[in-house]
Design an enzyme around this catalytic site. Structure first.
Site, PDB file in Angstrom:
ATOM      1  N   CYS A 169      -3.905   7.287  -1.574  1.00  0.00           N
ATOM      2  CA  CYS A 169      -5.207   7.371  -2.260  1.00  0.00           C
ATOM      3  C   CYS A 169      -6.324   7.856  -1.349  1.00  0.00           C
ATOM      4  O   CYS A 169      -7.303   8.428  -1.842  1.00  0.00           O
ATOM      5  CB  CYS A 169      -5.600   6.027  -2.849  1.00  0.00           C
ATOM      6  SG  CYS A 169      -4.217   5.105  -3.490  1.00  0.00           S
ATOM      7  N   GLU A 201      -0.088   1.705   9.141  1.00  0.00           N
ATOM      8  CA  GLU A 201      -1.321   2.145   9.788  1.00  0.00           C
ATOM      9  C   GLU A 201      -1.004   2.519  11.230  1.00  0.00           C
ATOM     10  O   GLU A 201      -0.116   1.932  11.842  1.00  0.00           O
ATOM     11  CB  GLU A 201      -2.412   1.048   9.804  1.00  0.00           C
ATOM     12  CG  GLU A 201      -2.934   0.650   8.441  1.00  0.00           C
ATOM     13  CD  GLU A 201      -2.023  -0.349   7.756  1.00  0.00           C
ATOM     14  OE1 GLU A 201      -1.347  -1.117   8.474  1.00  0.00           O
ATOM     15  OE2 GLU A 201      -1.970  -0.361   6.517  1.00  0.00           O
ATOM     16  N   THR A 210      -4.089   4.842   7.485  1.00  0.00           N
ATOM     17  CA  THR A 210      -3.057   4.547   6.491  1.00  0.00           C
ATOM     18  C   THR A 210      -2.119   5.742   6.301  1.00  0.00           C
ATOM     19  O   THR A 210      -2.578   6.853   6.019  1.00  0.00           O
ATOM     20  CB  THR A 210      -3.740   4.218   5.150  1.00  0.00           C
ATOM     21  OG1 THR A 210      -4.455   3.007   5.329  1.00  0.00           O
ATOM     22  CG2 THR A 210      -2.744   4.059   4.026  1.00  0.00           C
ATOM     23  N   CYS A 217       0.854  -1.192   0.000  1.00  0.00           N
ATOM     24  CA  CYS A 217       0.000   0.000   0.000  1.00  0.00           C
ATOM     25  C   CYS A 217       0.888   1.240   0.000  1.00  0.00           C
ATOM     26  O   CYS A 217       1.707   1.420   0.902  1.00  0.00           O
ATOM     27  CB  CYS A 217      -0.892  -0.027   1.239  1.00  0.00           C
ATOM     28  SG  CYS A 217      -1.706   1.543   1.585  1.00  0.00           S
ATOM     29  N   GLU A 262      -6.418  -5.526   4.515  1.00  0.00           N
ATOM     30  CA  GLU A 262      -6.834  -4.205   4.031  1.00  0.00           C
ATOM     31  C   GLU A 262      -7.838  -4.379   2.882  1.00  0.00           C
ATOM     32  O   GLU A 262      -8.787  -3.616   2.755  1.00  0.00           O
ATOM     33  CB  GLU A 262      -5.613  -3.417   3.558  1.00  0.00           C
ATOM     34  CG  GLU A 262      -5.942  -1.972   3.218  1.00  0.00           C
ATOM     35  CD  GLU A 262      -4.682  -1.147   2.989  1.00  0.00           C
ATOM     36  OE1 GLU A 262      -3.807  -1.625   2.241  1.00  0.00           O
ATOM     37  OE2 GLU A 262      -4.594  -0.037   3.528  1.00  0.00           O
ATOM     38  N   CYS A 316      -5.601  -0.844  -6.878  1.00  0.00           N
ATOM     39  CA  CYS A 316      -4.196  -0.898  -6.429  1.00  0.00           C
ATOM     40  C   CYS A 316      -3.783  -2.342  -6.201  1.00  0.00           C
ATOM     41  O   CYS A 316      -2.647  -2.728  -6.459  1.00  0.00           O
ATOM     42  CB  CYS A 316      -4.014  -0.081  -5.144  1.00  0.00           C
ATOM     43  SG  CYS A 316      -4.889  -0.780  -3.719  1.00  0.00           S
TER      44      CYS A 316
END
Ligand SMILES: Cc1cc2nc3c(=O)[nH]c(=O)nc-3n(C[C@H](O)[C@H](O)[C@H](O)COP(=O)(O)OP(=O)(O)OC[C@H]3O[C@@H](n4cnc5c(N)ncnc54)[C@H](O)[C@@H]3O)c2cc1C
Ligand code: SF4
Length: 504
Positions: free
Chosen positions: A102, A255, A189, A98, A444, A296
């Site tokens: 976004c 996170e 995130t 990640c 996630e 993603c």
């Protein structure tokens, strides 16, 4: 000074006044912490891609009149929305994790249209304020963390019904300069890697929840903010010597929990204050963008498919028909996610504010696929990998003069393949399906942008069953069906498919 590349971004995070706790202790400089650094490297890629491939990772902004990073761009046409997906797939391929930017992008775009409509009804100044804020962050090229999910306490109770009012972020006091908020946001995130935190409500609100209807931006190092870092499976491998056992030593997600204690938000950075009736609009538009942002994961899927194909080659089974078939199945699942996500973006329409919003039905179908298919892709990758993916000795054993030669002898695969390469690819599969980046690839995928049931509710809302029943009854020559009635009933979803509706 605007940030122009990944290195400058990393430098911009230094010497801030962040209060970050990890393993019960304050972290002196997050940038230099070996467990945190891979997540910073992943965000740095979003800057470098904008230089390497400006057509997908940057855009001309009519707000600032400049070319800006796409993560800070308000989508001005359908192509802009589609390019978000292309950029997300590419970054997933480059990082295998990640890359964290976004949530901010989707929050800015959903706020852009929502503030416009709040102002239209209440004559508030939010839209102009937001535009000023966006121009400023575009100029500086900053990272925005999107803080929506409250810790929520008893899930069956609304914010104002909770025993402890702080279980949802809310306004505690106000003065002529702004408002103060208290509460906590969970699973945030990239928050420690952000320059700004954008606070938003997490659920539909009622009049009694008015104090919870707050949207505002705060610098990530504002007074009264504490971060508690989230542990990821196998994360301390990043703190060990060597790079073999971590599987993907350069990149990871991040996170943390953010705790606000009377944190001040100045008036010029407040974009909703008490308009509880617009919380649902903001959340629905945000989740609509974000659920198709989950393409993603197809970039991560590409990496995992490549890893599975590589280990089958190293093991000498690349030509077995069932292996080829499993790779086809993995690809089919991966492209199904991409297909629904990018279709949602292609079906974007113009909002009243002038920016573009993707299709909700297809976004929810995309995200719902994401809650399932990466688990199946991971199962197939582990099937192809063999049991060694979970029984391999450590890097230290490979490097030891006693055990190293034994492992060199007994962990051979196909002739001509180095044992270290075989181990490296197995560790990558472990990393993505059980280890650190399984957080991003699996859980996630399950809960980010809403747990599976949240998508089923949205799909049910738009599935237009009556219309479909009438279609069936008409063809079956069931007399009660009236063709006229049939023609009248439309949903936004079908109207967009058939080109009957282009704007909100
Ligand atoms: C890795 C990761 C990254 C994330 N990043 C961000 C981020 O950057 N920003 C952000 O704002 N959020 C982020 N999220 C939060 C994400 O949106 C939430 O995890 C998600 O909305 C689910 O909320 P929860 O985790 O509190 O689970 P819960 O709400 O506790 O859900 C657990 C289960 O209970 C069910 N449930 C919950 N409430 C009810 C109810 N009232 N009635 C019936 N069933 C219910 C759910 O459907 C689910 O099955 C992230 C999450 C993850 C895992
Ligand atoms: S989970 Fe995907 S969409 Fe969400 S921030 Fe990470 S990379 Fe972006």
């Amino acid at each position: 000074m605007p940030i122009t590349n990944g290195q400058e971004y990393i430098a911009s995070l230094r010497n801030r006044n962040l209060k970050v706790y990890l393993f019960g202790k304050l972290v002196k400089e997050p940038v230099d912490h070996p467990m945190i650094r891979p997540s910073i490297n992943a965000v740095a890629e979003t800057y470098d891609l904008a230089n390497d491939d400006p057509s997908i990772a940057s855009a001309e902004s009519s707000l600032s009149g400049k070319r800006v990073n796409r993560f800070l761009h308000i989508a001005e046409n359908v192509t802009d929305v589609v390019n978000q997906n292309k950029m997300q797939r590419k970054l997933g391929q480059l990082t295998g994790t990640c890359f964290q930017r976004c949530v901010g992008m989707d929050a800015l775009n959903s706020l852009y249209s929502t503030t416009f409509e709040i102002d239209e009804k209440y004559h508030t100044p939010y839209h102009e304020r937001l535009k000023e804020f966006i121009k400023k962050i575009q100029e500086e090229n900053h990272v925005i963390g999107g803080a929506m999910t409250d810790v929520k306490g008893d899930r069956s109770l609304s914010p104002s019904q909770q025993e402890d009012p702080d279980l949802f972020v809310h306004i505690t006091k106000r003065d002529e300069k702004g408002v103060y908020v208290t509460g906590a946001k969970a699973h945030q995130t990239g928050c420690i890697n952000s320059h700004w935190i954008l606070v938003m409500p997490t659920m539909r609100l009622r009049e009694e929840d008015k104090n919870y209807a707050i949207v505002g931006a705060v610098p990530a190092d504002a007074e009264g903010i504490t971060y508690i870092y989230g542990r990821q499976s196998c994360d301390t491998r990043s703190m060990e010597e060597g790079d073999l056992d971590s599987g993907n030593s350069k990149y990871s997600g991040q996170e943390a929990m953010i705790i606000f204690n009377n944190t001040f938000i100045p008036n010029e950075l407040v974009f909703m204050d008490g308009e509880y009736d617009y919380a649902a609009m903001l959340i629905e538009r945000f989740t609509c963008y974000h659920r198709r942002s989950y393409v993603c994961k197809t970039g991560l899927g590409d990496v995992l498919i490549g890893a599975a194909a590589s280990i089958s080659d190293y093991n000498g089974v690349a030509n077995a028909s069932h292996i080829k078939d499993k790779l086809v199945e993995m690809t089919h699942l991966n492209e199904t996610i991409f297909g629904t996500g990018v279709a949602s973006s292609f079906q974007s329409y113009k909002t009243k504010a002038g920016n573009y919003q993707n299709d909700d039905m297809l976004a929810n179908v995309c995200k719902h696929n994401v809650t399932r298919f990466p688990y199946e892709i991971s199962r197939l990758a582990q099937d192809i990998a063999g049991g060694l993916v979970v029984t391999m000795p450590s890097e230290k054993d490979f490097r030891s003069p006693e055990t190293g030669p034994l492992l060199e002898k007994y962990l051979k695969g196909r002739k001509g393949v180095s044992i270290e390469n075989r181990v490296r690819v197995l560790r990558l599969i472990e990393n993505m399906t059980l280890g650190r980046n399984a957080v991003g690839y699996l859980t996630e995928s399950m809960h980010g942008a809403g747990s599976p049931q949240a998508q089923r509710i949205q799909i049910a809302r738009q599935m237009q069953l009556e219309y479909k029943m009438k279609l069936a009854r008409k063809l079956a020559n069931i007399p009660e069906t009236e063709a006229e009635e049939l023609a009248k009933e439309h949903s936004d979803y079908f109207d967009r498919i058939f080109g009957l509706k282009k704007e909100s």
